[in-house]
Write an enzyme that holds these catalytic residues in place. Structure first.
Site, short mmCIF file in Angstrom:
data_model
loop_
_atom_site.label_atom_id
_atom_site.label_comp_id
_atom_site.label_asym_id
_atom_site.label_seq_id
_atom_site.Cartn_x
_atom_site.Cartn_y
_atom_site.Cartn_z
N CYS A 37 25.14 21.10 46.34
CA CYS A 37 26.09 22.09 46.73
C CYS A 37 25.31 23.51 46.75
CB CYS A 37 26.94 22.08 45.56
SG CYS A 37 27.98 23.44 45.39
N THR A 39 25.88 26.15 45.07
CA THR A 39 25.45 26.39 43.52
C THR A 39 24.40 25.51 43.04
OG1 THR A 39 28.10 26.37 43.18
CG2 THR A 39 26.76 26.22 41.10
N HIS A 42 21.82 28.17 44.00
CA HIS A 42 21.84 29.32 42.99
C HIS A 42 21.21 29.12 41.80
CE1 HIS A 42 23.98 32.05 45.61
NE2 HIS A 42 25.09 31.15 45.96
ZN LIG Z 1 29.56 22.65 43.64
#
Ligand SMILES: [Zn+2]
Ligand SMILES: [Zn+2]
Length: 337
Positions: A37, A39, A42
């Site tokens: 993902c 994320t 990140h």
């Molecule tokens: Zn996610």
């Protein structure tokens, strides 16, 4: 077992990891697929909070191979998806039913070990049974889709409203399908990559635009009598949020869905905001939406196959995270076994 271990920004190692014994109310899952993902990128770069050393991966599905005797309603052999977000149930927000704001939130694959591993242990409260005829590659969209459903609950789209979606990645293309189910009128998706715009058109976008095209704003204004009723920002960048501000009609609503970098800001002209009576809302996580997400995937109301996930082995994970992102790929999935 083999697992990807995140040790700190830009440090991820695939190594042997000893699984602990199952605790009360815990389930052992053989991971079939774990989605990668935005994320995770990140977390890898230190932009999203995490708790290293941990095994990342919060979009995982697999088969139960063992469970503690205290677990009810689940059995060995069940196909399952995991809701990674664990709420404390005791803080101010949990006690007010706003569990996604939990001040002691934990998440598998973010602050606790997750699914970039051959096996994963999850509390039974986070485990959702899947129908056996739902392919794992599709079921692995349950977590991001559950977040989109929360965004849709916030957007509360009315029949016939015009909706713009900025970004044609996994989130944008799932939002598009949800917006269609919700009965929107004109659906417009904005995305720079041509192949993603083509997928959007196949999935029901009435119009797609390259954000760099010269007359996009004017054309959208024409198509929607002056602006979109709702714009859903699915990129997580200042430019996208500022574009949403421009494209929204008077009385319109903006949902800021994409996770941005810490430095990103939205610039709002106050008079414009005032005259437009704009409504701007964020959308965080997936409170109480996980079962509905599985329902939409099982009934094929949301088509996950058309998102063409690209699968790779666990050993290649650091390589993918380290290399410049190939944005033409809608979704990467790790298949660790
Ligand atoms: Zn996610
Ligand atoms: Zn809480």
């Amino acid at each position: 077992m083999k697992a990807a271990i995140f040790k700190g920004p830009y440090e991820l190692l695939v190594d042997e990891y000893n699984l602990p014994k199952l605790d009360k109310k815990q389930v052992l899952i053989k991971v079939d697929v774990c989605g990668l993902c935005g994320t995770d990128f990140h977390i890898y770069s230190g932009e999203a909070p995490s708790n290293p050393p941990i095994i990342p991966g919060h979009e995982f599905v697999g088969t139960i191979i063992d469970l503690d005797s205290s677990v009810e309603g689940l059995s060995v052999g069940d196909h399952v998806a995991i809701d990674p977000n664990i709420y404390c149930g005791e803080c101010y927000y949990c006690r007010h039913g706003k569990i996604n704001f939990c001040t002691s939130l934990k998440a598998l694959g973010v602050t606790l070990n997750g699914g970039f591993a051959e096996y994963s242990i999850a509390p039974s409260s986070q485990v959702y049974k899947l129908p056996k005829d739902l392919p794992f590659a599709s079921a692995a969209f349950a977590e991001p889709l559950s977040c989109c459903i929360h965004g849709m609950d916030i957007a509360s789209i009315k029949l016939g409203e015009s909706v713009g979606i900025i970004g044609g990645g996994t989130i944008g293309l799932m939002m598009l399908q949800l917006v269609k189910i919700a009965g929107a009128g004109k659906i417009i998706l904005i995305e720079p990559i041509k192949s993603k715009r083509e997928t959007a058109a196949l999935l029901g976008a009435d119009f797609t635009f390259d954000p760099h095209s010269e007359y996009m704003n004017d054309r959208i204004s024409e198509l929607t009598s002056g602006g979109l009723d709702v714009v859903i920002e699915c990129v997580g960048k200042s430019e996208a949020a500022n574009l949403a501000l421009k494209l929204t009609k008077k009385g319109g609503r903006i949902i800021v869905f994409g996770l941005s970098e810490k430095k990103d800001t939205m610039t709002i002209n106050m008079q414009n905001f005032f005259h437009k009576e704009l409504e701007i809302k964020g959308s965080l996580l997936n409170p109480f939406t996980f079962s509905r997400s599985i329902e939409l995937l099982s009934t094929k109301k949301v088509n996950a196959e058309s998102l063409n996930p690209v699968q790779f082995k666990l050993d290649n994970l650091s390589n993918i995270l380290r290399s410049p992102r190939d944005f033409s790929v809608i979704k990467y999935q790790v298949s660790p076994n």
